[in-house]
Write a protein that holds these residues in place. Sequence first.
Motif, PDB file in Angstrom:
ATOM      1  N   VAL A  72      -8.273 -15.308  -4.480  1.00  0.00           N
ATOM      2  CA  VAL A  72      -7.819 -15.723  -3.165  1.00  0.00           C
ATOM      3  C   VAL A  72      -6.678 -14.629  -2.497  1.00  0.00           C
ATOM      4  N   ASN A  73      -5.714 -14.152  -3.670  1.00  0.00           N
ATOM      5  CA  ASN A  73      -5.448 -12.837  -3.361  1.00  0.00           C
ATOM      6  C   ASN A  73      -5.875 -11.147  -3.609  1.00  0.00           C
ATOM      7  N   ALA A  74      -4.703 -10.082  -2.480  1.00  0.00           N
ATOM      8  CA  ALA A  74      -5.758  -8.775  -3.417  1.00  0.00           C
ATOM      9  C   ALA A  74      -4.545  -8.442  -3.871  1.00  0.00           C
ATOM     10  N   LYS A  75      -5.038  -7.087  -4.839  1.00  0.00           N
ATOM     11  CA  LYS A  75      -4.047  -6.212  -5.783  1.00  0.00           C
ATOM     12  C   LYS A  75      -4.801  -5.059  -5.518  1.00  0.00           C
ATOM     13  N   LEU A  76      -3.445  -4.518  -4.973  1.00  0.00           N
ATOM     14  CA  LEU A  76      -3.599  -3.032  -5.098  1.00  0.00           C
ATOM     15  C   LEU A  76      -3.092  -2.216  -6.128  1.00  0.00           C
ATOM     16  N   PHE A  77      -3.550  -1.083  -6.855  1.00  0.00           N
ATOM     17  CA  PHE A  77      -2.824  -0.480  -7.701  1.00  0.00           C
ATOM     18  C   PHE A  77      -2.203   1.164  -6.926  1.00  0.00           C
ATOM     19  N   GLU A  78      -2.773   1.299  -6.060  1.00  0.00           N
ATOM     20  CA  GLU A  78      -2.599   2.815  -6.475  1.00  0.00           C
ATOM     21  C   GLU A  78      -2.889   2.755  -4.091  1.00  0.00           C
ATOM     22  N   VAL A  79      -2.007   4.026  -3.442  1.00  0.00           N
ATOM     23  CA  VAL A  79      -2.122   4.222  -2.682  1.00  0.00           C
ATOM     24  C   VAL A  79      -2.210   5.620  -2.231  1.00  0.00           C
ATOM     25  N   ARG A  80      -2.678   7.080  -1.771  1.00  0.00           N
ATOM     26  CA  ARG A  80      -2.451   7.868  -1.539  1.00  0.00           C
ATOM     27  C   ARG A  80      -2.897   8.269  -0.638  1.00  0.00           C
ATOM     28  N   VAL A  90      -6.736   8.646   3.083  1.00  0.00           N
ATOM     29  CA  VAL A  90      -5.672   7.452   2.470  1.00  0.00           C
ATOM     30  C   VAL A  90      -7.406   7.365   1.082  1.00  0.00           C
ATOM     31  N   GLU A  91      -6.596   7.915  -0.069  1.00  0.00           N
ATOM     32  CA  GLU A  91      -7.306   6.872  -1.379  1.00  0.00           C
ATOM     33  C   GLU A  91      -6.243   5.836  -2.025  1.00  0.00           C
ATOM     34  N   ILE A  92      -6.659   4.388  -2.054  1.00  0.00           N
ATOM     35  CA  ILE A  92      -6.052   3.312  -2.371  1.00  0.00           C
ATOM     36  C   ILE A  92      -7.263   2.815  -3.908  1.00  0.00           C
ATOM     37  N   LYS A  93      -6.578   2.722  -4.408  1.00  0.00           N
ATOM     38  CA  LYS A  93      -7.554   1.522  -5.926  1.00  0.00           C
ATOM     39  C   LYS A  93      -7.123   0.455  -5.631  1.00  0.00           C
TER      40      LYS A  93
END
Length: 639
Positions: free
Chosen positions: A627-635, A544-547
């Motif tokens: 305060v928040n988390a932000k993701l751009f991609e999940v592979r 699992v790869e996360i950006k």
Amino acid sequence: MNRRDMFKSSAVAASMVPIIGKASEDSGNPEERTTDNWFQVGTGQRGLPDRKETLTFDVAVLGGGIAGICAAVSAARNGAKTVLVQDRPVLGGNASSEMRVHLNGVTHLKPDNRAERETGVIEELLLHNRFNNKQESWPVWDHLLYDFVISEPNLELILNTQATEAVMNGSTIVAAKCWQLTTETQITIRAAQFIDCSGDGLLAATAGALYRSGREGKKEFGERYAPDEPDGWQMGATLLMHSEDMGKPMPFQAPSWAIPYEAEKSHPKRKFKGFQNGIWWMEVGSDGDIIGEQEEIRHKLMCYAYGVWDYIKNSGKVPEAENHALTWVQSLPGKRESRRFIGDYILHEGDLLNHTHFEDAVGYGGWSLDEHNPGGIENLKEPPSYFHEHFHKVYEIPYRSLYSKNITNLSFAGRNISQTHIALSSTRLMATCATMGMAVGTAAALCIQKKCNPRDIATRHINELQEQLLRDDAFIPHRPANDSRDLARKADLIAASSSVSGDAKLLTDGWSRDFEGVEHGWESHGLPAEVLLEWEEPVTLSRVEIKCDTNVKRNIMMRKDSMVSKNFWNDVPVELLKSLDVEARVNGQWVSVGSNDDNRKRLIKFNFDPIRTSGIRINLKETYGAVNAKLFEVRCYET
């Protein structure tokens, strides 16, 4: 005949100049040091030193500046046995402690001077520095680059060594003959692929690679900012200084060889603001053989630099310098321009200003067209740089400009790529060069896998190269990822806990950042938060790869002034995800497949033994301050 006329009449003044290395691998230094009279006291014996070795690699990268580091690391990570050869005792080139130039790239897009920061290997380097060099020490930065390189499996580093001669078989480089100054050793490096990131490109020149120097005329490429007729001028090298406030008046007496600074003859844009951190316009260019003249240029720069400092200290025009004393003066000039090697495409002014879209784009830039005046400090009446155009958005760099037109296994990254003088005025920025380095390093590894050469990558495998770059967190403008192996794109459901912006479905849209006003990520409403991917039919996964977010709109390079603003940050980005874990649903039960409570990268990878699963859950726990988390991609991948 004066020196310039002599230069113009010689063969090296041609617009494309091959210097062909005809040597065999056994040429170069003498085979036997028969006159060496070595008596070893410990053994009582006489002998001859045997300081020759031959090393074999898949990929050889020559030049350990930022572009070379990114090229070597990328080649090694993609499976190629790689060597990085650097002619200095430290890595980093112009960004090292020897020169201390800010590692700029797409740093100040107009109108608000925001960044479009380069990601991938270069961001890893910058984050590594922000975690481990909070004191912002230049020598420590050197050693963090060293740590980054020698910690990379499959990559060997050789310092204090210059590649001086190419060994050829027709149009293919067989080996590079190198000289290691510190050990008096002749090292022959054999490789299937060579990448010249050395700036001056001596190896490439001796291989016979076509190159040019000087300024193209307006007509050749239709460049409005080029001179009317071509000439030999190249942008100059600079010596920087650093001074500190000592809390009391500090006198200064110029050395006898200092050249007085003639302020009354100088263009008003030659200013002294921020003098304590160095003055970039203390530079000397050339209209001739800028490499052959380098020692003359170095001495001139020392003379001019101390003359300028004498003016700052003793003219009375810069009173704020009264308590300042020099604490560091650069000794090795920071170069901007010399050889530009010819590829299958020559990048030019129009490509940048018109934002030409290239199907083979692999890098990008956005620094202004920052052409320094031809004579540097020897041409005081002109501004130090013309800053012809500022960019509002990034431009693309094609892969065809990053390999040699006539040498089959030779690539480039940095200021020596296939481009015009005007294009170079923007692309020469180090973080921009880093995007090129990551591209050619990845391409070289692909050449090894495919048993082919760079031109074959351009004509037959460019999609594969781009997809690998995007997976490794490079950014290619206007080129979203579309990896058919990514099982996340085939998920039947992508959902997340409550959001403040974006949509969880954007995590598989192929974009790894918000770009040109379009949102491509998902942001949580507070923490903890979770993201869920589900498949109606179970899939086999092992990766699992996360950006995640590091705010690529704000610069994080080390600066001498440690600037903090909406556009610059001098610490770890608060948006970076610090703690998370990943679970997989196996036979109806959630089981842990990975966790990381000390994450230090934008690209977060979890590798585990293959499992059959119907769902993946990513649990976001903590950032470095946001305060928040932000993701751009999940592979998600099977292997």
